[in-house]
Design a protein around this motif. Structure first.
Motif, short mmCIF file in Angstrom:
data_model
loop_
_atom_site.label_atom_id
_atom_site.label_comp_id
_atom_site.label_asym_id
_atom_site.label_seq_id
_atom_site.Cartn_x
_atom_site.Cartn_y
_atom_site.Cartn_z
N GLU A 6 -2.99 94.08 -94.94
CA GLU A 6 -3.59 94.34 -93.64
C GLU A 6 -2.78 95.32 -92.80
O GLU A 6 -3.34 96.18 -92.14
CB GLU A 6 -3.81 93.04 -92.87
N VAL A 9 -3.40 98.89 -94.09
CA VAL A 9 -4.75 99.37 -93.77
C VAL A 9 -4.79 99.88 -92.34
O VAL A 9 -5.43 100.88 -92.03
CB VAL A 9 -5.79 98.26 -94.00
N ARG A 10 -4.10 99.24 -91.44
CA ARG A 10 -4.09 99.64 -90.02
C ARG A 10 -3.46 101.00 -89.81
O ARG A 10 -3.62 101.60 -88.77
CB ARG A 10 -3.40 98.59 -89.17
N GLY A 12 -4.31 103.56 -91.54
CA GLY A 12 -5.34 104.52 -91.92
C GLY A 12 -6.15 104.96 -90.71
O GLY A 12 -5.77 104.76 -89.56
N TRP A 14 -8.73 105.01 -87.80
CA TRP A 14 -9.35 104.03 -86.92
C TRP A 14 -10.70 104.61 -86.53
O TRP A 14 -10.79 105.74 -86.05
CB TRP A 14 -8.50 103.78 -85.69
N ALA A 48 -9.72 94.46 -85.08
CA ALA A 48 -9.57 94.54 -86.54
C ALA A 48 -10.56 93.58 -87.19
O ALA A 48 -10.72 92.44 -86.76
CB ALA A 48 -8.15 94.18 -86.95
N LYS A 53 -9.14 96.63 -91.33
CA LYS A 53 -9.71 97.88 -90.83
C LYS A 53 -9.87 97.79 -89.32
O LYS A 53 -10.31 96.78 -88.79
CB LYS A 53 -11.05 98.17 -91.49
#
Length: 74
Positions: A6, A9-10, A12, A14, A48, A53
């Motif tokens: 997680e 992924v954050r 990446g 937005w 999120a 994501k």
């Protein structure tokens, strides 16, 4: 290859959700309970989804959407 965690992924992209009633959408999202995030460079409300994501709901009255779209500030 291992899936991203997680936190990875954050890092990446937005994504932003533009809508006619951002306050109502934000209220519904807060009621649903996903984690929210604060980015110091924007007034956009971020949250999120499961898996990490990140999505944002910009406030159209803040002028940030106009600037990102290339329109002159109001």
């Amino acid at each position: 290859m291992d899936p991203l965690g997680e936190e990875s992924v954050r890092r990446g992209a937005w994504l932003e959700i533009a809508c006619d009633e951002p306050a109502a959408l934000q209220t519904g999202i807060v009621a649903a309970g996903p984690p929210t995030l604060r980015h110091p460079a924007t007034t956009t409300f971020h949250f999120a989804v499961p898996g990490g994501k990140v999505f944002g709901i910009p406030d159209p009255t803040a002028g940030e959407l106009r600037q990102r779209a290339g329109a002159p500030p109001a």
